[in-house]
Scaffold this motif. Sequence first.
Motif, PDB file in Angstrom:
ATOM      1  N   GLU A   1       1.029  -1.239   0.005  1.00 12.75           N
ATOM      2  CA  GLU A   1      -0.181   0.127  -0.073  1.00 12.75           C
ATOM      3  C   GLU A   1       0.855   1.246  -0.026  1.00 12.75           C
ATOM      4  O   GLU A   1       1.980   1.363   0.869  1.00 12.75           O
ATOM      5  CB  GLU A   1      -0.804   0.046   1.096  1.00 12.75           C
ATOM      6  CG  GLU A   1      -1.929   1.106   1.079  1.00 12.75           C
ATOM      7  CD  GLU A   1      -3.294   0.788   0.570  1.00 12.75           C
ATOM      8  OE1 GLU A   1      -3.798   1.832   0.447  1.00 12.75           O
ATOM      9  OE2 GLU A   1      -3.494  -0.392   0.215  1.00 12.75           O
TER      10      GLU A   1
ATOM     11  N   ARG B   1      -5.214   2.466  -9.167  1.00 14.56           N
ATOM     12  CA  ARG B   1      -6.376   3.378  -8.542  1.00 14.56           C
ATOM     13  C   ARG B   1      -6.818   3.055  -7.179  1.00 14.56           C
ATOM     14  O   ARG B   1      -7.619   3.794  -6.610  1.00 14.56           O
ATOM     15  CB  ARG B   1      -7.723   2.894  -9.653  1.00 14.56           C
ATOM     16  CG  ARG B   1      -6.954   3.500 -11.088  1.00 14.56           C
ATOM     17  CD  ARG B   1      -8.252   3.287 -12.161  1.00 14.56           C
ATOM     18  NE  ARG B   1      -7.783   3.332 -13.378  1.00 14.56           N
ATOM     19  CZ  ARG B   1      -7.469   4.355 -14.234  1.00 14.56           C
ATOM     20  NH1 ARG B   1      -7.667   5.710 -13.605  1.00 14.56           N
ATOM     21  NH2 ARG B   1      -7.348   4.106 -15.383  1.00 14.56           N
ATOM     22  N   ASN B   2      -6.246   1.639  -6.901  1.00 17.77           N
ATOM     23  CA  ASN B   2      -6.559   1.622  -5.586  1.00 17.77           C
ATOM     24  C   ASN B   2      -5.612   1.935  -4.324  1.00 17.77           C
ATOM     25  O   ASN B   2      -5.510   1.439  -3.393  1.00 17.77           O
ATOM     26  CB  ASN B   2      -6.689  -0.091  -5.389  1.00 17.77           C
ATOM     27  CG  ASN B   2      -8.196  -0.341  -6.256  1.00 17.77           C
ATOM     28  OD1 ASN B   2      -9.135   0.206  -6.124  1.00 17.77           O
ATOM     29  ND2 ASN B   2      -7.825  -1.400  -7.264  1.00 17.77           N
ATOM     30  N   GLY B   3      -4.508   2.504  -4.960  1.00 19.57           N
ATOM     31  CA  GLY B   3      -3.415   2.949  -3.901  1.00 19.57           C
ATOM     32  C   GLY B   3      -2.233   1.940  -3.731  1.00 19.57           C
ATOM     33  O   GLY B   3      -1.480   1.862  -2.866  1.00 19.57           O
ATOM     34  N   LYS B   4      -2.296   0.894  -4.462  1.00 20.34           N
ATOM     35  CA  LYS B   4      -1.137  -0.125  -4.513  1.00 20.34           C
ATOM     36  C   LYS B   4      -0.081   0.179  -5.505  1.00 20.34           C
ATOM     37  O   LYS B   4      -0.210   0.772  -6.724  1.00 20.34           O
ATOM     38  CB  LYS B   4      -1.848  -1.428  -4.587  1.00 20.34           C
ATOM     39  CG  LYS B   4      -2.845  -1.928  -3.913  1.00 20.34           C
ATOM     40  CD  LYS B   4      -2.345  -2.742  -2.691  1.00 20.34           C
ATOM     41  CE  LYS B   4      -3.616  -3.468  -2.143  1.00 20.34           C
ATOM     42  NZ  LYS B   4      -3.186  -3.846  -0.738  1.00 20.34           N
TER      43      LYS B   4
ATOM     44  N   ASP C   1       0.308   7.445   2.433  1.00 21.85           N
ATOM     45  CA  ASP C   1       0.164   8.804   2.417  1.00 21.85           C
ATOM     46  C   ASP C   1       0.965   9.895   3.059  1.00 21.85           C
ATOM     47  O   ASP C   1       1.409   9.332   4.138  1.00 21.85           O
ATOM     48  CB  ASP C   1      -1.547   9.087   2.859  1.00 21.85           C
ATOM     49  CG  ASP C   1      -2.274  10.137   2.265  1.00 21.85           C
ATOM     50  OD1 ASP C   1      -1.503  10.772   1.258  1.00 21.85           O
ATOM     51  OD2 ASP C   1      -3.214  10.982   2.783  1.00 21.85           O
TER      52      ASP C   1
ATOM     53  N   ARG D   1      -6.579   9.517  -5.201  1.00 20.61           N
ATOM     54  CA  ARG D   1      -6.995   8.013  -5.108  1.00 20.61           C
ATOM     55  C   ARG D   1      -8.464   8.200  -6.164  1.00 20.61           C
ATOM     56  O   ARG D   1      -9.173   8.875  -6.615  1.00 20.61           O
ATOM     57  CB  ARG D   1      -7.957   7.936  -3.893  1.00 20.61           C
ATOM     58  CG  ARG D   1      -8.518   6.412  -3.512  1.00 20.61           C
ATOM     59  CD  ARG D   1      -7.282   5.366  -3.650  1.00 20.61           C
ATOM     60  NE  ARG D   1      -6.248   5.619  -2.877  1.00 20.61           N
ATOM     61  CZ  ARG D   1      -6.379   4.984  -1.301  1.00 20.61           C
ATOM     62  NH1 ARG D   1      -7.418   4.231  -1.163  1.00 20.61           N
ATOM     63  NH2 ARG D   1      -5.175   5.281  -0.659  1.00 20.61           N
TER      64      ARG D   1
ATOM     65  N   LYS E   1      -1.644  16.006  -0.880  1.00 21.36           N
ATOM     66  CA  LYS E   1      -1.559  14.757  -0.272  1.00 21.36           C
ATOM     67  C   LYS E   1      -1.768  13.582  -1.605  1.00 21.36           C
ATOM     68  O   LYS E   1      -2.428  13.758  -2.451  1.00 21.36           O
ATOM     69  CB  LYS E   1      -2.524  14.490   0.916  1.00 21.36           C
ATOM     70  CG  LYS E   1      -2.387  15.360   1.777  1.00 21.36           C
ATOM     71  CD  LYS E   1      -3.169  14.815   3.016  1.00 21.36           C
ATOM     72  CE  LYS E   1      -4.695  15.085   2.718  1.00 21.36           C
ATOM     73  NZ  LYS E   1      -5.373  14.699   3.889  1.00 21.36           N
ATOM     74  N   LEU E   2      -0.950  12.558  -1.422  1.00 21.79           N
ATOM     75  CA  LEU E   2      -1.071  11.165  -2.248  1.00 21.79           C
ATOM     76  C   LEU E   2      -2.571  11.082  -2.325  1.00 21.79           C
ATOM     77  O   LEU E   2      -3.115  10.533  -3.394  1.00 21.79           O
ATOM     78  CB  LEU E   2       0.064  10.313  -1.908  1.00 21.79           C
ATOM     79  CG  LEU E   2      -0.001   9.103  -2.707  1.00 21.79           C
ATOM     80  CD1 LEU E   2       0.369   9.194  -4.056  1.00 21.79           C
ATOM     81  CD2 LEU E   2       0.782   8.026  -2.097  1.00 21.79           C
ATOM     82  N   SER E   3      -3.351  10.872  -1.181  1.00 23.39           N
ATOM     83  CA  SER E   3      -4.408  10.415  -1.062  1.00 23.39           C
ATOM     84  C   SER E   3      -5.562  11.115  -1.973  1.00 23.39           C
ATOM     85  O   SER E   3      -6.924  10.735  -2.332  1.00 23.39           O
ATOM     86  CB  SER E   3      -5.183  10.347   0.192  1.00 23.39           C
ATOM     87  OG  SER E   3      -4.953  11.591   0.929  1.00 23.39           O
ATOM     88  N   ASP E   4      -5.322  12.489  -2.259  1.00 21.05           N
ATOM     89  CA  ASP E   4      -5.867  13.470  -3.146  1.00 21.05           C
ATOM     90  C   ASP E   4      -6.446  12.868  -4.703  1.00 21.05           C
ATOM     91  O   ASP E   4      -7.385  13.161  -5.192  1.00 21.05           O
ATOM     92  CB  ASP E   4      -5.446  14.994  -3.462  1.00 21.05           C
ATOM     93  CG  ASP E   4      -5.100  15.636  -1.941  1.00 21.05           C
ATOM     94  OD1 ASP E   4      -5.867  15.194  -1.237  1.00 21.05           O
ATOM     95  OD2 ASP E   4      -4.418  16.326  -2.016  1.00 21.05           O
TER      96      ASP E   4
END
Length: 801
Positions: free
Chosen positions: A638, A753-756, A641, A658, A653-656
């Motif tokens: 994973e 796209r799932n953050g992997k 973030d 997703r 942020k990286l999560s922006d």
Amino acid sequence: MSFLLRLLGTLLVVGPATSATTAVAQEPPPRPAFRESFAKLKAGESVPDFLVLSADGKEARFSDYARGKTVVLDFWATWCGPCQQAMPHLEETYRSYADQGVVVLGVCSFDTREAYAGWLEKNRERYTFPTVFDPMGKPRKGHPEDMAQTVMVQLSGGPVTPLPTTLVVSSAGKLVGSYVGFQASGSGALASLLMRAGINLKPEDRPGTVPAANLVKPAPLPATPAKMELLQAGVPAPDFVMLDATDNEVRLADFKGKVVILDFWATWCGPCLTAMPHSQALAAKYKDQDVVVIASGTSDFTAKFKEWIPQNQTKYPDIKFYFDPHERNSADFGLRASSRLYGVSSIPTQFVLDRDHRIVATVVGNNGEADARLDAALAKAGVTVDANRVAAGERQLQDAADKEAARAEALAEDLRNPRPKFREGYGKLKTGQPLANFTAQDENGKMVQFADLARDKTVVISVWSASYGLPDEALAFQDAWARKYADQGVVFLGLGAYGTREDFDVWMANNRAKISFPVLFDPAGKLTPPKPVNQMNDTEKAAFKVASKDYYAKVLPMQLAGGMMAPVPHQIVVGPDGNLLGFYVGSGPPTADSLGNLLIRAGIKLAAEDMPRKVFTVEESKEAPPPPKVDLLKVGAEAPDFPTTDVDGKLVKLSDFRGKVVILDFWATWCGPCLASMPHTQEVAAHYKDQGVVVLASCTSDKRKSFETWVKRYQSQYPDIRFAHDALEKSNDRASRLLYGVGGIPQQFIIDRNGKVVALVTGYLKGEAILDAALAKAGIQVDPALIAKGAADLEARNAMR
């Protein structure tokens, strides 16, 4: 000459009478009125040839007047009273000893041509010895480049003495000595020097006492002589003499009217040779606009240039190759134009000159085809250049200026708050551990043990290239300290490595007289490939790799350091107990603080003038332990973030991202490969953005100011890359290290796209398709041909390891 000596004798007998016994007891040995040097030029060294203008205005050379003659070389000016007072004495000397091959040559210096012409007209019948004019004329105030072109500075290597200054040069072309001014003692100085040159003086002209050679000491070099600054835009380019491969003289002035790229290089300089194809491309591209590339070799051996140029000229047909006659290890090496006239301290350094030979830009280093600085400079010189190329070059020139300003700021900060430049370790060998004994060859080829030289001594081992040694300034510095602290048991020891015995012997023959300490040769010698690596097949490369491994295992400095290769020159300081005290890179006066600190730790009492700016405690110089290693994040993990901020200070942020496929690119403004990879990353970002691919370029291990300056300047070139900065910069807690385990940049993580994490791309080589192929692993539609090429590129990379 005799009337002045009689005057001197008359002056010497004036004074109170004293007994002979008292006179003997109190009289010191006679102090010579001359020196066995002229600044950096020492007695016995060859006096370099130089250009002058004859009385009728024609170009001439010193050698035209001096060949086979004993020369009284007198620097004078029309406005100088003592110079004019000396003229009758010089005329008398010339008339008296011309039959013994003595010639007087007066060089009118720091004066105007008009004043010299007027003086000639007035004194043509009075003085029969030849006079000439320094082509530089009268230097302009505040223009050091003018002063650098004067004949006196060319000969002295920097310092200028008052007028008149007189040198005596032997019939073999070697300096005998010099003196300054004209006074009674001046006559005795000239007589003494002429006698040393082998001239049989008339009895009435002989000085009462000729000082013994060991009483005549050259002026000591300053501990930190003034260094000429690198010439920059707006300054006239100094003229100088070069040689081609067949020894024909060429001057920079021969190319007046052309736009010149003046490239200082050497055969041993890897970056110089790497830059040659780019220089050839520029020479070919712009030759129709009267642009010429002059590759002026410097800081190398004449034989190397004469071998390299004919072998490579056909590869670079539009480059004009020459070299400086002041070759490495020669007595006049300090007179090479790159250093003395242009202030060059590293190569390649290139100067772009307009048609009037005024410098329009100075370019240090060369990054090949991607480097557009020379193109931008050519545009400033009136050459028609593609507008996009000019814009890119101007940005790069500004980047270079910013880096230089940052470097100057760092130097200023170091002056305010010095930090130790030495290290308490030498590779795997740590302070307090014994330095292993080793065997090397002395100057006569005899094998000697280090332990025999070092027993109960504090030893400074100076490791340098066996072929190139140390420059004169560094040798003078080390020899001065070796002599000064010998009575406290300090021994300096030179160790020539990474070179051939033949080159070592040549260097020693040229430099032995300059040093008092012993020098050893590393018997491992030099590793020479049987042919250029790029011409080897796979079998030959594999064989050379094995030979290289065997060679480096034998090299003495690497043995002592446990396999580490430190830049040369470097110094290892060992205490009288045989244990390591520390090591530092470099040599000469700039390293005095490091040497001083380590000698203090050995218990040496330094003279006041040698004390470091700051004496560091053991705690202050103790190296911080390396942070715990963090493994590189693996495929399938994973993606952690973390927060960053963009150029406007907005949180990113990286999560922006997703739901998008993210290319997380760790980079820095100081990282050349990172910047070289940017155009390709932009192409990829633009090509695949319709499939939801985004690039987050996270600037790491870099200052916020540098980040903002770079992004504001280059964002328009990379519209599809989102730039952000990690506020933790070089901290061990920065995201690149702590969360992702990154040890080197550029490093890219492909995140689905799932953050992997689905793929990693390390480094960059032009033309590779590895990044495109990696995106396919995140579900992006990629041309199968690019996927295949990416796989082949990756296989080729693995084969290079």
